[in-house]
Design a protein around this motif. Structure first.
Motif, mmCIF file in Angstrom:
data_model
loop_
_atom_site.group_PDB
_atom_site.id
_atom_site.type_symbol
_atom_site.label_atom_id
_atom_site.label_comp_id
_atom_site.label_asym_id
_atom_site.label_seq_id
_atom_site.Cartn_x
_atom_site.Cartn_y
_atom_site.Cartn_z
ATOM 1 N N ALA A 18 0.823 -1.216 0.040
ATOM 2 C CA ALA A 18 0.101 0.033 -0.065
ATOM 3 C C ALA A 18 0.918 1.175 0.049
ATOM 4 O O ALA A 18 1.924 1.350 0.771
ATOM 5 C CB ALA A 18 -0.939 -0.003 1.193
ATOM 6 N N ALA A 19 0.420 2.170 -0.950
ATOM 7 C CA ALA A 19 1.327 3.239 -0.817
ATOM 8 C C ALA A 19 0.337 4.537 -1.266
ATOM 9 O O ALA A 19 -0.835 4.347 -1.658
ATOM 10 C CB ALA A 19 2.439 3.187 -1.958
ATOM 11 N N ASP A 20 0.973 5.897 -1.129
ATOM 12 C CA ASP A 20 0.322 6.867 -1.716
ATOM 13 C C ASP A 20 0.418 6.838 -3.098
ATOM 14 O O ASP A 20 1.388 6.831 -3.794
ATOM 15 C CB ASP A 20 0.917 8.204 -1.215
ATOM 16 N N TRP A 21 -0.592 6.946 -3.747
ATOM 17 C CA TRP A 21 -0.969 7.193 -5.268
ATOM 18 C C TRP A 21 -1.426 8.703 -5.708
ATOM 19 O O TRP A 21 -2.148 9.327 -5.003
ATOM 20 C CB TRP A 21 -2.116 6.266 -5.896
ATOM 21 N N ARG A 22 -0.669 9.253 -6.657
ATOM 22 C CA ARG A 22 -0.860 10.725 -6.944
ATOM 23 C C ARG A 22 -1.593 10.749 -8.254
ATOM 24 O O ARG A 22 -0.996 10.266 -9.372
ATOM 25 C CB ARG A 22 0.240 11.453 -6.645
ATOM 26 N N PHE A 23 -2.874 11.311 -8.526
ATOM 27 C CA PHE A 23 -3.372 11.100 -9.865
ATOM 28 C C PHE A 23 -3.391 12.981 -10.174
ATOM 29 O O PHE A 23 -3.919 13.322 -9.452
ATOM 30 C CB PHE A 23 -5.012 10.705 -9.646
ATOM 31 N N ARG A 24 -2.837 12.996 -11.111
ATOM 32 C CA ARG A 24 -2.856 14.315 -11.716
ATOM 33 C C ARG A 24 -4.022 14.638 -12.878
ATOM 34 O O ARG A 24 -4.118 13.652 -13.763
ATOM 35 C CB ARG A 24 -1.581 14.663 -12.453
ATOM 36 N N VAL A 25 -4.877 15.469 -12.692
ATOM 37 C CA VAL A 25 -5.960 15.759 -13.888
ATOM 38 C C VAL A 25 -5.200 16.399 -15.057
ATOM 39 O O VAL A 25 -4.784 17.528 -15.081
ATOM 40 C CB VAL A 25 -6.943 16.623 -13.190
ATOM 41 N N ALA A 26 -5.313 15.621 -16.233
ATOM 42 C CA ALA A 26 -4.981 16.170 -17.264
ATOM 43 C C ALA A 26 -5.727 17.061 -18.170
ATOM 44 O O ALA A 26 -5.314 17.932 -19.112
ATOM 45 C CB ALA A 26 -4.306 15.114 -18.210
ATOM 46 N N GLY A 27 -7.306 16.968 -17.824
ATOM 47 C CA GLY A 27 -8.146 17.662 -18.426
ATOM 48 C C GLY A 27 -8.983 16.800 -19.551
ATOM 49 O O GLY A 27 -8.960 15.407 -19.418
ATOM 50 N N LEU A 28 -9.846 17.211 -20.226
ATOM 51 C CA LEU A 28 -10.744 16.810 -21.043
ATOM 52 C C LEU A 28 -10.015 16.299 -22.171
ATOM 53 O O LEU A 28 -9.493 17.255 -22.744
ATOM 54 C CB LEU A 28 -12.082 17.527 -21.402
ATOM 55 N N GLU A 29 -10.480 15.132 -22.743
ATOM 56 C CA GLU A 29 -9.917 14.552 -24.176
ATOM 57 C C GLU A 29 -11.047 13.960 -24.935
ATOM 58 O O GLU A 29 -11.857 13.099 -24.578
ATOM 59 C CB GLU A 29 -8.696 13.618 -23.874
ATOM 60 N N PRO A 30 -11.006 14.159 -26.173
ATOM 61 C CA PRO A 30 -12.083 13.653 -27.171
ATOM 62 C C PRO A 30 -11.549 12.086 -27.310
ATOM 63 O O PRO A 30 -10.336 11.816 -27.490
ATOM 64 C CB PRO A 30 -11.953 14.153 -28.405
ATOM 65 N N LEU A 31 -12.536 10.955 -27.473
ATOM 66 C CA LEU A 31 -11.874 9.733 -27.466
ATOM 67 C C LEU A 31 -12.826 8.991 -28.501
ATOM 68 O O LEU A 31 -14.037 9.284 -28.513
ATOM 69 C CB LEU A 31 -12.285 8.747 -25.970
ATOM 70 N N ALA A 32 -12.220 8.321 -29.421
ATOM 71 C CA ALA A 32 -12.984 7.412 -30.579
ATOM 72 C C ALA A 32 -13.091 6.149 -29.947
ATOM 73 O O ALA A 32 -12.147 5.433 -30.235
ATOM 74 C CB ALA A 32 -12.357 7.647 -31.491
ATOM 75 N N LEU A 33 -13.977 5.503 -29.177
ATOM 76 C CA LEU A 33 -14.141 4.472 -28.665
ATOM 77 C C LEU A 33 -14.964 3.421 -29.323
ATOM 78 O O LEU A 33 -15.754 3.957 -30.225
ATOM 79 C CB LEU A 33 -14.796 4.493 -27.239
ATOM 80 N N PRO A 34 -14.673 2.307 -29.083
ATOM 81 C CA PRO A 34 -15.884 1.371 -29.882
ATOM 82 C C PRO A 34 -17.182 1.556 -29.520
ATOM 83 O O PRO A 34 -18.039 1.139 -30.276
ATOM 84 C CB PRO A 34 -15.432 -0.202 -29.243
ATOM 85 N N ALA A 35 -17.545 2.106 -28.434
ATOM 86 C CA ALA A 35 -18.904 2.359 -28.209
ATOM 87 C C ALA A 35 -19.429 3.700 -28.771
ATOM 88 O O ALA A 35 -20.699 4.086 -28.661
ATOM 89 C CB ALA A 35 -19.246 2.445 -26.569
ATOM 90 N N GLY A 36 -18.401 4.419 -29.326
ATOM 91 C CA GLY A 36 -18.937 5.703 -29.805
ATOM 92 C C GLY A 36 -17.783 6.894 -29.409
ATOM 93 O O GLY A 36 -17.195 6.501 -28.282
ATOM 94 N N PRO A 37 -18.070 7.871 -29.934
ATOM 95 C CA PRO A 37 -17.048 9.204 -29.625
ATOM 96 C C PRO A 37 -17.667 9.718 -28.560
ATOM 97 O O PRO A 37 -18.824 9.996 -28.140
ATOM 98 C CB PRO A 37 -17.130 10.074 -30.969
ATOM 99 N N VAL A 38 -16.731 10.144 -27.319
ATOM 100 C CA VAL A 38 -17.071 10.884 -26.301
ATOM 101 C C VAL A 38 -15.981 11.907 -26.060
ATOM 102 O O VAL A 38 -14.827 11.821 -26.474
ATOM 103 C CB VAL A 38 -17.190 9.751 -25.125
ATOM 104 N N THR A 39 -16.105 12.676 -24.794
ATOM 105 C CA THR A 39 -15.314 13.434 -24.479
ATOM 106 C C THR A 39 -15.007 12.971 -22.868
ATOM 107 O O THR A 39 -16.059 13.193 -22.159
ATOM 108 C CB THR A 39 -15.788 15.144 -24.455
#
Length: 340
Positions: free
Chosen positions: A268-289
């Motif tokens: 167990a350790a400290d995890w640091r998540f950095r918010v990179a921001g919104l990104e457009p994605l072309a997923l198999p389920a359809g495009p999303v942001t």
């Protein structure tokens, strides 16, 4: 009768002395005779214990000065140089540094990786939560494994009744071994409160959250650790972040860093998540942001973790990508959702 003519006295005296000397020499060289003893002064050995100097004062950086040649008697009276005593204080300092960064040096930390655990303490991510509704999320899997591209499928089953929860992730992409992760626990005012996390790859290992004793205990021989407020496991943390983002997206502006304790099946350790921001994605389920969060490796053997959460009422993970230190990667992209 005429007296005999006289013999000179000096030659007789010399002859007598020679005879006496020859007899003395014969006696000295006889087999049973012992030669005169020559007594030599015996060696005198002394062991002089060096005087142990007192420990130098803190900050003493003076170096030993070269000594001029001195007679042997003077050298025996000098205490031993204090080199070892000067070096001793540095040992605890190295041990303390090793305790902070076990088996980790600055040269092995990847560029852009997490700062040391001492730089920022893990803090609970307090605030409102909005848990995703129970669902079965399906994913298309692609991976780069040992120089070849492989494909497969995965699914994340998420169930809860507002009081207890269960999340199960299965990833199948032969020839990679089947991977199953499971997180179970309760739901409190601050979100998920895991009780057990398990991971099955070739065998199963687990982490147990003993909240009564305030410890995280591992099924292997790994040492247990203190349980911090807001602690999560490596699967439930994605759903916890999704609940926080859904409840208050404004708190997750680009550049924001989220810090919380995360347990795997081994540590167990400290995890640091950095918010990179919104990104457009072309997923198999359809495009999303989607909102992208990045967890940089803490050790050289840790993977890079990139997670994309879809804004709206369903903040379930839309994409998850793990990159190993050797360059291999695993990419899960949402292909569909089954509600309920």
């Amino acid at each position: 009768m005429r007296p005999t003519a006289g013999v000179p006295v000096r030659p007789l005296a010399v002859l007598a002395l020679v005879v006496i000397a020859l007899h003395a020499l014969a006696l000295w060289m006889a087999p049973g005779a012992a030669p005169p003893t020559l007594r030599a002064a015996p060696w005198q050995w002394r062991t002089i214990e060096p005087q142990r100097p007192s420990a130098p004062a803190t900050g003493d950086t003076a170096q030993p000065q070269p000594q001029a040649a001195t007679p042997p008697a003077a050298l025996r009276q000098q205490p031993a140089p204090a080199v070892s005593q000067r070096a001793a204080p540095s040992e605890p300092a190295r041990s303390a540094a090793d305790a902070v960064r076990p088996s980790q040096s600055a040269s092995t930390t990847p560029q852009g990786s997490e700062p040391s655990a001492t730089a920022e303490a893990a803090t609970p991510l307090a605030g409102p939560i909005a848990l995703p509704a129970p669902a079965l999320w399906r994913y298309a899997v692609t991976a780069h494994y040992r120089g070849r591209l492989v494909t497969g499928e995965a699914q994340l089953a998420w169930r809860h009744d507002g009081h207890a929860y269960e999340a199960v992730l299965q990833v199948s992409a032969p020839p990679l071994p089947l991977r199953i992760q499971r997180s179970t626990g309760t739901i409190g005012p601050e979100g998920l409160e895991p009780l057990r996390f398990s991971e099955r790859l070739r065998g199963e290992r687990a982490a147990h959250f003993d909240r009564e004793r305030g410890r995280i205990v591992f099924s292997g021989n790994d040492p247990d650790v203190a349980l911090q407020p807001g602690a999560q496991d490596r699967l439930g943390v994605l759903l916890q972040l999704a609940a926080r983002v859904a409840a208050d997206p404004a708190r997750f502006a680009p550049g924001t860093t989220v810090v919380l304790q995360v347990a795997t099946a081994r540590e167990a350790a400290d995890w640091r998540f950095r918010v990179a921001g919104l990104e457009p994605l072309a997923l198999p389920a359809g495009p999303v942001t989607a909102l992208k969060l990045v967890r940089a490796p803490r050790h050289e053997w840790d993977p890079w973790i990139e997670a994309w959460l879809v804004p709206g009422g369903d903040y379930g993970p839309a994409r998850l990508r793990l990159t190993a230190p050797n360059g291999d990667w695993l990419d899960l992209q949402k292909s569909g959702t089954d509600k309920g």
